[in-house]
Design an enzyme around this catalytic site. Structure first.
Site, PDB file in Angstrom:
ATOM      1  N   CYS A 172     -38.398  50.776  -2.283  1.00  0.00           N
ATOM      2  CA  CYS A 172     -38.640  50.389  -0.679  1.00  0.00           C
ATOM      3  C   CYS A 172     -37.585  50.644   0.164  1.00  0.00           C
ATOM      4  O   CYS A 172     -37.538  50.530   1.267  1.00  0.00           O
ATOM      5  CB  CYS A 172     -38.923  48.914  -0.637  1.00  0.00           C
ATOM      6  N   CYS A 194     -35.219  43.659   6.764  1.00  0.00           N
ATOM      7  CA  CYS A 194     -34.145  43.787   6.150  1.00  0.00           C
ATOM      8  C   CYS A 194     -33.168  42.427   6.198  1.00  0.00           C
ATOM      9  O   CYS A 194     -32.567  42.081   5.187  1.00  0.00           O
ATOM     10  CB  CYS A 194     -33.144  44.857   6.876  1.00  0.00           C
TER      11      CYS A 194
END
Lengths: 127, 384
Positions: free
Chosen positions: A37, A106
């Site tokens: 990812c 994130c």
């Protein structure tokens, strides 16, 4: 200067990340994400009397992945583990003066990596 | 620190000579080419002059084969939807290589939603369309096949002449997206057997907002933008006079200077490639020799492309590009890098350098130093 919609503080942490590295025999270790990812984070903590006395990270990922990892280590250092468990992705993003919407995942990871390290510490303590 | 711009595939400055030539069309010669008075006529002449210069760049039969559009995306949409819808009697199939630009793939996917069948043609690990496979894949009811002249992300130049022979043997039309190649390397639509070709003004130092579609005489298209009937009724809308005139002049300059500039850029490119590949666990993406003269693309294991881009920009004032997911709007890694067989984690670590007229061979040591230090710094941060 680079933009990507990042705040000054994000760029500053990207350029000068705090607490990079590893801790040997850490009291807690957490690893989240997946290189597939594009994000992988490792968090190492040293804990004394339930207080995080030292914390280090290593991150593979984009600018905000690196900046949020750095930020979360700064925020957690010196904190009680129970208090650090309550740090959210919004806390990290706010401390960095915001993140572009597509980058919110994130900062989620950075807080998650910290939580995983604390859980590991608690498991070791109980076991 | 001196800026070193290495992202010419994304945007280019307008050549000062182009600007000087075309600025009159923003000022005194501002007319509407459809107006019948003298001011309109001057504008019409400017459009026809540009058409002729673009025709010469790609050796088109004549200037009437050149249709003016608003850019490459528009040219691709018109070529694909316009041809497929107009020739529906031949069949309801379209085909494209797996590494086409999204402005080719997305119109095809749109056709797919309205009942067309879409065939994706695979490429090998260097990005070349395997022409032997092409022969098996294409069927006679495929109205349009789209293969790009050269790829913008990995620089690979496709064997268009060979491909067009196969496509034509089956009686099909070949559309070639030459956005990345036009003005950089010689293109001859007649000799190479191209039926439709897309090019863009800004990719050859012309103003943004203009493009062209070459249509071989005899091929019929349906309009996808109805209106006032400009451009043979295929592309309505008052012409962007300044940009179109600039595109023509940019095409003329590109043709005149191509041989020399191609050689100059190839030297810089080859130096960059050999220097950067000295970095541990660095790999070239795309074809080692059949590649665009201004194109050098890489991937580095263990690090991520957006970080590379940021680091290069902020610390060294060098602007590069990446196919990493984190830099895209969709958060998906580049479909081109996946099509050449890279794993997701490999595609994340890509960096693309595209050179232009302002780049000099003297910049190579500075660029390689910056890349080396960037890779080192990010690897130190990375757990991989």
């Amino acid at each position: 200067m680079a933009q990507v919609g990042y705040s000054k503080k994000v760029l500053e942490h990207f350029l000068n990340p705090r607490n990079v590295g590893t801790i040997e025999n850490p009291d807690g270790y957490g690893k989240v994400g997946n290189p597939v990812c594009g994000d992988l984070m490792e968090m190492f903590i040293r804990v004394k009397d339930d207080i995080i006395t030292d914390i280090k990270f290593r991150t593979f990922g984009c600018g905000s992945a690196i900046a949020t990892s750095s930020m979360v280590t700064e925020m957690a250092k010196g904190m009680h583990v129970d208090q650090a468990m309550k740090l959210t992705r919004d806390d990290v993003a706010n401390e960095l003066e915001g993140l572009p919407p597509q980058k919110m995942h994130c900062s989620n990871l950075a807080a998650d990596a910290l939580h995983e390290a604390i859980k590991d510490y608690k498991r070791k303590k109980e076991g | 620190m001196e800026k070193i711009y290495l992202d010419h595939a994304s945007a280019m400055s307008v050549d000062p000579r182009v600007l000087e030539f075309a600025k009159q069309y923003l000022k005194e010669d501002f007319g509407n080419p459809s107006s019948l008075h003298s001011v309109g006529l001057t504008a019409k002449r400017a459009i026809e002059d540009a058409r002729k210069k673009v025709a010469e760049l790609i050796n088109a039969e004549n200037e009437t084969c050149i249709l003016i559009t608003g850019g490459a995306t528009e040219s691709n949409n018109l070529a694909i939807k316009g041809t497929a819808l107009r020739n529906i009697g031949k069949g309801k199939k379209v085909a494209a290589s797996a590494i086409e630009h999204i402005s080719v793939l997305n119109p095809m996917k749109e056709l797919q939603k309205s009942g067309f069948e879409l065939t994706i043609i695979p490429v090998d690990s260097t990005g070349l369309v395997e022409s032997e496979k092409l022969n098996d894949i294409l069927t006679k009811d495929t109205t349009l096949t789209s293969i790009m002249y050269a790829n913008n992300e990995i620089g690979t130049i496709e064997p268009i002449k060979k491909i067009s022979e196969i496509v034509h043997k089956k009686g099909l039309y070949l559309h070639v997206d030459a956005t990345a190649a036009a003005g950089r390397i010689p293109i001859d639509v007649q000799n190479e057997g191209i039926d439709l070709l897309t090019l863009s003004s800004n990719d050859m130092y012309g103003p943004q907002g203009a493009g062209a579609l070459y249509i071989k005489p005899g091929i019929k298209l349906q309009s996808i933008l109805p209106g006032g009937g400009q451009e043979r009724g295929l592309r309505s809308g008052t012409e962007n006079l300044f940009a179109v005139a600039g595109m023509g002049e940019a095409a003329r300059i590109a043709k005149d200077e191509m041989e020399q500039e191609k050689k100059r850029l190839e030297e810089i490119r080859d130096k960059l490639i050999s220097e950067i590949l000295k970095i541990d666990k660095s790999y070239l993406t795309g074809h080692p020799t059949q590649r665009l003269p201004h194109h050098a693309s890489f991937r580095f294991s263990g690090i991520e492309g957006e970080s590379i881009l940021l680091n290069m920009d902020m610390i060294y004032n060098i602007q590069v590009s990446t196919g990493s997911a984190c830099s895209s709007k969709t958060l998906e890694p580049s479909h081109v890098l996946l099509a050449i067989g890279l794993k997701h984690e490999e595609a994340h670590g890509s960096m693309v350098l595209t050179l232009g007229r302002a780049n000099k061979v003297e910049q190579v040591p500075m660029i390689t130093k910056a890349v080396k230090e960037t890779v080192e710094r990010l690897r130190k941060l990375s757990p991989l």
